[in-house]
Write a protein that holds these residues in place. Structure first.
Motif, PDB file in Angstrom:
ATOM      1  N   LYS A 111       0.835  -1.206   0.000  1.00  0.00           N
ATOM      2  CA  LYS A 111       0.000   0.000   0.000  1.00  0.00           C
ATOM      3  C   LYS A 111       0.870   1.256   0.000  1.00  0.00           C
ATOM      4  N   THR A 112       1.885   1.272   0.842  1.00  0.00           N
ATOM      5  CA  THR A 112       2.785   2.425   0.908  1.00  0.00           C
ATOM      6  C   THR A 112       3.499   2.629  -0.418  1.00  0.00           C
ATOM      7  N   ALA A 113       3.984   1.556  -0.994  1.00  0.00           N
ATOM      8  CA  ALA A 113       4.681   1.645  -2.285  1.00  0.00           C
ATOM      9  C   ALA A 113       3.746   2.183  -3.364  1.00  0.00           C
ATOM     10  N   GLN A 114       2.538   1.654  -3.409  1.00  0.00           N
ATOM     11  CA  GLN A 114       1.602   2.086  -4.440  1.00  0.00           C
ATOM     12  C   GLN A 114       1.157   3.532  -4.244  1.00  0.00           C
ATOM     13  N   GLU A 115       0.881   3.916  -3.007  1.00  0.00           N
ATOM     14  CA  GLU A 115       0.444   5.287  -2.735  1.00  0.00           C
ATOM     15  C   GLU A 115       1.514   6.307  -3.093  1.00  0.00           C
ATOM     16  N   ASN A 116       2.766   5.887  -3.015  1.00  0.00           N
ATOM     17  CA  ASN A 116       3.885   6.792  -3.303  1.00  0.00           C
ATOM     18  C   ASN A 116       4.476   6.567  -4.693  1.00  0.00           C
ATOM     19  N   HIS A 117       3.816   5.747  -5.492  1.00  0.00           N
ATOM     20  CA  HIS A 117       4.221   5.484  -6.875  1.00  0.00           C
ATOM     21  C   HIS A 117       5.652   4.948  -6.970  1.00  0.00           C
ATOM     22  N   CYS A 118       5.986   4.034  -6.059  1.00  0.00           N
ATOM     23  CA  CYS A 118       7.314   3.416  -6.067  1.00  0.00           C
ATOM     24  C   CYS A 118       7.350   2.313  -7.123  1.00  0.00           C
ATOM     25  N   ARG A 119       8.337   2.384  -7.960  1.00  0.00           N
ATOM     26  CA  ARG A 119       8.550   1.337  -8.964  1.00  0.00           C
ATOM     27  C   ARG A 119       9.607   0.355  -8.479  1.00  0.00           C
ATOM     28  N   PHE A 120      10.385   0.784  -7.481  1.00  0.00           N
ATOM     29  CA  PHE A 120      11.501  -0.003  -6.966  1.00  0.00           C
ATOM     30  C   PHE A 120      11.447  -0.043  -5.437  1.00  0.00           C
ATOM     31  N   ALA A 121      12.164  -1.015  -4.870  1.00  0.00           N
ATOM     32  CA  ALA A 121      12.291  -1.117  -3.418  1.00  0.00           C
ATOM     33  C   ALA A 121      13.671  -1.659  -3.070  1.00  0.00           C
ATOM     34  N   ILE A 122      14.180  -1.212  -1.939  1.00  0.00           N
ATOM     35  CA  ILE A 122      15.403  -1.778  -1.345  1.00  0.00           C
ATOM     36  C   ILE A 122      14.980  -2.310   0.014  1.00  0.00           C
ATOM     37  N   MET A 123      15.080  -3.618   0.177  1.00  0.00           N
ATOM     38  CA  MET A 123      14.604  -4.257   1.397  1.00  0.00           C
ATOM     39  C   MET A 123      15.743  -5.020   2.082  1.00  0.00           C
ATOM     40  N   THR A 124      15.586  -5.228   3.379  1.00  0.00           N
ATOM     41  CA  THR A 124      16.604  -5.853   4.213  1.00  0.00           C
ATOM     42  C   THR A 124      16.648  -7.359   3.994  1.00  0.00           C
ATOM     43  N   ASP A 125      17.722  -7.841   3.426  1.00  0.00           N
ATOM     44  CA  ASP A 125      17.832  -9.262   3.147  1.00  0.00           C
ATOM     45  C   ASP A 125      17.884 -10.067   4.449  1.00  0.00           C
ATOM     46  N   GLY A 126      17.316 -11.273   4.405  1.00  0.00           N
ATOM     47  CA  GLY A 126      17.308 -12.174   5.549  1.00  0.00           C
ATOM     48  C   GLY A 126      15.993 -12.166   6.298  1.00  0.00           C
ATOM     49  N   SER A 127      15.285 -11.078   6.248  1.00  0.00           N
ATOM     50  CA  SER A 127      14.040 -10.908   6.997  1.00  0.00           C
ATOM     51  C   SER A 127      12.909 -11.765   6.430  1.00  0.00           C
ATOM     52  N   PRO A 128      12.012 -12.287   7.301  1.00  0.00           N
ATOM     53  CA  PRO A 128      10.861 -13.032   6.788  1.00  0.00           C
ATOM     54  C   PRO A 128       9.874 -12.115   6.064  1.00  0.00           C
ATOM     55  N   THR A 129      10.023 -10.825   6.248  1.00  0.00           N
ATOM     56  CA  THR A 129       9.203  -9.844   5.554  1.00  0.00           C
ATOM     57  C   THR A 129       9.936  -9.292   4.345  1.00  0.00           C
ATOM     58  N   CYS A 130      11.151  -8.816   4.563  1.00  0.00           N
ATOM     59  CA  CYS A 130      11.868  -8.011   3.568  1.00  0.00           C
ATOM     60  C   CYS A 130      12.972  -8.734   2.814  1.00  0.00           C
ATOM     61  N   GLY A 131      13.253  -9.970   3.136  1.00  0.00           N
ATOM     62  CA  GLY A 131      14.315 -10.692   2.431  1.00  0.00           C
ATOM     63  C   GLY A 131      14.017 -10.769   0.943  1.00  0.00           C
ATOM     64  N   SER A 132      14.982 -10.345   0.128  1.00  0.00           N
ATOM     65  CA  SER A 132      14.738 -10.360  -1.319  1.00  0.00           C
ATOM     66  C   SER A 132      15.557 -11.413  -2.058  1.00  0.00           C
ATOM     67  N   SER A 133      16.656 -11.853  -1.469  1.00  0.00           N
ATOM     68  CA  SER A 133      17.423 -12.917  -2.103  1.00  0.00           C
ATOM     69  C   SER A 133      17.750 -14.042  -1.109  1.00  0.00           C
ATOM     70  N   ARG A 134      17.733 -13.715   0.186  1.00  0.00           N
ATOM     71  CA  ARG A 134      18.032 -14.698   1.234  1.00  0.00           C
ATOM     72  C   ARG A 134      17.040 -14.525   2.376  1.00  0.00           C
ATOM     73  N   ILE A 135      16.647 -15.640   2.974  1.00  0.00           N
ATOM     74  CA  ILE A 135      15.852 -15.637   4.197  1.00  0.00           C
ATOM     75  C   ILE A 135      16.444 -16.677   5.140  1.00  0.00           C
TER      76      ILE A 135
END
Length: 165
Positions: free
Chosen positions: A95-119
């Motif tokens: 919701k936050t990404a869409q409301e702010n028209h984000c096309r990209f994100a940088i998220m914290t790897d390893g997290s069960p929420t934000c992990g993008s390549s490793r969890i």
């Protein structure tokens, strides 16, 4: 047009991780993007009402996308099933990404929420596996390109490609 980037709050120095710590990334690119007003700082877990500190949590029996179908769970070290809280966190990140028209994100790897390549592998032994968290899975399903904190240079290249059009 300058593309907007959703970024995990802990990467920007906010002490919002489960153990009340941060995971700041020092980068000239991040500093420039922040100055340009591109960065949308967000912590999915705090947005969903999870407190800091909180017990460590890991995905069990699958990946982030599997949690939406009930195949995977997110459990804390005491065995508590906190999947609904983390799914809410994922929806709030989207919701936050869409409301702010984000096309990209940088998220914290390893997290069960934000992990993008490793969890973490769900055993609470400090072992990671290839995978993605629930917010990353949902962001990607909705067309938002997600990068880990160690992929800032790749995101910079992607921005050059997109903004030249």
């Amino acid at each position: 047009m300058k593309e907007k980037i959703l970024i995990s709050a802990c990467l920007m120095g906010f002490p919002v991780r489960y153990n009340q710590s941060d995971k700041p990334v020092r980068s000239a690119l991040l500093a420039r993007w922040q100055q340009e007003g591109r960065l949308i700082v967000h912590c999915p877990e705090l947005a969903a009402g999870l407190e800091t500190p909180r017990l460590p949590a890991e995905l069990t029996d699958g990946q982030g996308a599997d949690a939406f179908t009930g195949l995977a769970k997110i459990r804390e070290t005491d065995g508590s099933d906190v999947t609904p809280h983390y799914l809410l966190a994922a929806w709030l990140a989207l919701k936050t990404a869409q409301e702010n028209h984000c096309r990209f994100a940088i998220m914290t790897d390893g997290s069960p929420t934000c992990g993008s390549s490793r969890i973490y592998d769900g055993t609470f032994q400090g072992k990671t596996i290839a995978g993605e968290g629930v917010a990353v899975a949902l962001l990607r399903q909705h067309g938002i390109e997600v990068f880990a904190e160690h992929q800032i240079a790749a995101l910079a290249q992607r921005l050059v490609e997109v903004e030249q059009v």
